[in-house]
Structure formats: structure tokens, C-alpha cells
Design a protein around this motif. Structure first.
Motif, PDB file in Angstrom:
ATOM      1  N   GLN A   1       2.709   2.128   6.925  1.00  0.00           N
ATOM      2  CA  GLN A   1       3.075   2.684   8.236  1.00  0.00           C
ATOM      3  C   GLN A   1       1.831   2.899   9.091  1.00  0.00           C
ATOM      4  OE1 GLN A   1       5.601   6.139   8.085  1.00  0.00           O
ATOM      5  NE2 GLN A   1       5.366   6.555  10.272  1.00  0.00           N
ATOM      6  N   PHE A   2       0.765   3.426   8.489  1.00  0.00           N
ATOM      7  CA  PHE A   2      -0.490   3.611   9.215  1.00  0.00           C
ATOM      8  C   PHE A   2      -1.060   2.255   9.635  1.00  0.00           C
ATOM      9  CE2 PHE A   2      -5.241   4.400   8.910  1.00  0.00           C
ATOM     10  CZ  PHE A   2      -5.350   5.020  10.139  1.00  0.00           C
ATOM     11  N   ALA A   3      -1.016   1.267   8.724  1.00  0.00           N
ATOM     12  CA  ALA A   3      -1.501  -0.078   9.057  1.00  0.00           C
ATOM     13  C   ALA A   3      -0.709  -0.654  10.230  1.00  0.00           C
ATOM     14  CB  ALA A   3      -1.401  -0.994   7.838  1.00  0.00           C
ATOM     15  N   ARG A   4       0.604  -0.460  10.228  1.00  0.00           N
ATOM     16  CA  ARG A   4       1.438  -0.957  11.343  1.00  0.00           C
ATOM     17  C   ARG A   4       1.087  -0.256  12.660  1.00  0.00           C
ATOM     18  NH1 ARG A   4       4.729  -4.566   9.607  1.00  0.00           N
ATOM     19  NH2 ARG A   4       5.595  -4.518   7.509  1.00  0.00           N
ATOM     20  N   ALA A   5       0.815   1.047  12.592  1.00  0.00           N
ATOM     21  CA  ALA A   5       0.419   1.775  13.800  1.00  0.00           C
ATOM     22  C   ALA A   5      -0.911   1.250  14.338  1.00  0.00           C
ATOM     23  CB  ALA A   5       0.340   3.274  13.503  1.00  0.00           C
ATOM     24  N   LEU A   6      -1.853   0.960  13.432  1.00  0.00           N
ATOM     25  CA  LEU A   6      -3.122   0.357  13.858  1.00  0.00           C
ATOM     26  C   LEU A   6      -2.880  -1.006  14.498  1.00  0.00           C
ATOM     27  CD1 LEU A   6      -5.291   1.239  10.731  1.00  0.00           C
ATOM     28  CD2 LEU A   6      -5.678   2.106  13.050  1.00  0.00           C
TER      29      LEU A   6
ATOM     30  N   ALA B   1      -4.522  -7.356   7.592  1.00  0.00           N
ATOM     31  CA  ALA B   1      -3.761  -8.260   8.462  1.00  0.00           C
ATOM     32  C   ALA B   1      -2.672  -7.480   9.206  1.00  0.00           C
ATOM     33  CB  ALA B   1      -3.158  -9.394   7.651  1.00  0.00           C
ATOM     34  N   ILE B   2      -1.989  -6.599   8.513  1.00  0.00           N
ATOM     35  CA  ILE B   2      -0.972  -5.768   9.152  1.00  0.00           C
ATOM     36  C   ILE B   2      -1.611  -4.881  10.217  1.00  0.00           C
ATOM     37  CG2 ILE B   2       0.683  -3.879   8.776  1.00  0.00           C
ATOM     38  CD1 ILE B   2       1.126  -5.105   5.933  1.00  0.00           C
TER      39      ILE B   2
END
Length: 145
Positions: free
Chosen positions: A76-81, A122-123
Motif C-alpha cells: 500500500q505504501f509502495a502504491r502511494a509512492l 517498480a510499484i
């Protein structure tokens, strides 16, 4: 000095640290605002910096010891980034800092990133920034005159 440090860095020319906190749903471990100064005599920063550190579990940690910390921050944090990067408001990097004090110490050399970490990056739409510092005392050769 720990031979390796790892952190996620967000750089923005338009957002303030608090705005990045809100968009990511996470507070920074360290940040500075656009226009602020590190020291009164320093030039103002031309961008906002936001960092989240992967704190070493023990002295002497290597990148592979720090990876589980970053991966533990979750998808979720990776997606927010990644969304922040995709918006054009910021760029994201995974910063690896390597300090070599003993040129013969094999544990302070080499950087390995697992496939899981590369997939997380990558995400996050993050690039990798590697800073390497070698602290070495060279013997001075006597010169003949």
C-alpha cells in the motif's frame, strides 16, 4: 559507522512535507521544506525532501538485512509512492549509502537487491540512488629532491 544505510527519498518542487505525509499516509522520519535552510548561512533548498529510513536491526547491517524493513512497509505504501510519482508532483528513490573504511573487509563490499525489492520499487515507481564513500588512509611516498 555502519557500512550501509538505506532510505526512501521523495523530492518535490511543489509539495511541502506535511502534504507528502498526507498523500502517503505516513509521516517522514526526516524532512525539509522548499525554501528552508540547513544552516542560516546556507542557500535555501530548491525542493522539498522527505525521507523514511530503514533502520538497521544491528550494527554492520548489509542491504539484504535492510530489505525486509522496506518490504515490511507494505505494498500500500509502495502504491502511494507510485501514485505520487505518477501525479508528476514528486520523484521517488531508494537511496543506498555505502561506507567502506576497510578495503579488505568483504562484508562492507557489494550490493545485492532481491527480486522482491525490485518488484516493490517498480510499484513505487522508484529509482535506485547509490552513494559510495571510501575512507582510506593512503601511505604518502617520500619524494627525492
Amino acid at each position: 559507522m555502519t557500512p550501509f544505510a538505506m532510505y526512501v527519498r521523495v523530492i518535490s518542487k511543489t509539495l511541502q512535507p506535511g502534504e507528502i505525509d498526507v498523500r502517503l499516509g505516513v509521516c517522514a522520519d526526516e524532512s525539509y521544506a522548499l525554501g528552508s535552510r540547513k544552516h542560516p548561512q546556507s542557500r535555501p533548498f530548491g525542493h522539498t525532501g522527505w525521507m523514511r529510513h530503514a533502520v538497521a536491526p544491528e550494527p554492520g547491517a548489509r542491504p539484504e538485512d535492510l530489505e525486509p524493513i522496506v518490504l515490511g512497509w507494505g505494498e500500500q505504501f509502495a502504491r502511494a509512492l507510485g501514485a505520487l510519482t505518477d501525479s508528476g508532483d514528486a520523484e521517488v528513490a531508494l537511496v543506498l549509502v555505502q561506507c567502506v573504511e576497510d578495503l579488505d573487509d568483504e562484508m562492507s563490499k557489494g550490493i545485492v537487491l532481491s527480486a522482491r525489492l525490485v518488484a516493490w520499487l517498480a510499484i513505487a515507481r522508484a529509482y535506485v540512488d547509490i552513494d559510495q564513500y571510501i575512507f582510506h588512509e593512503c601511505e604518502e611516498r617520500a619524494t627525492e629532491e
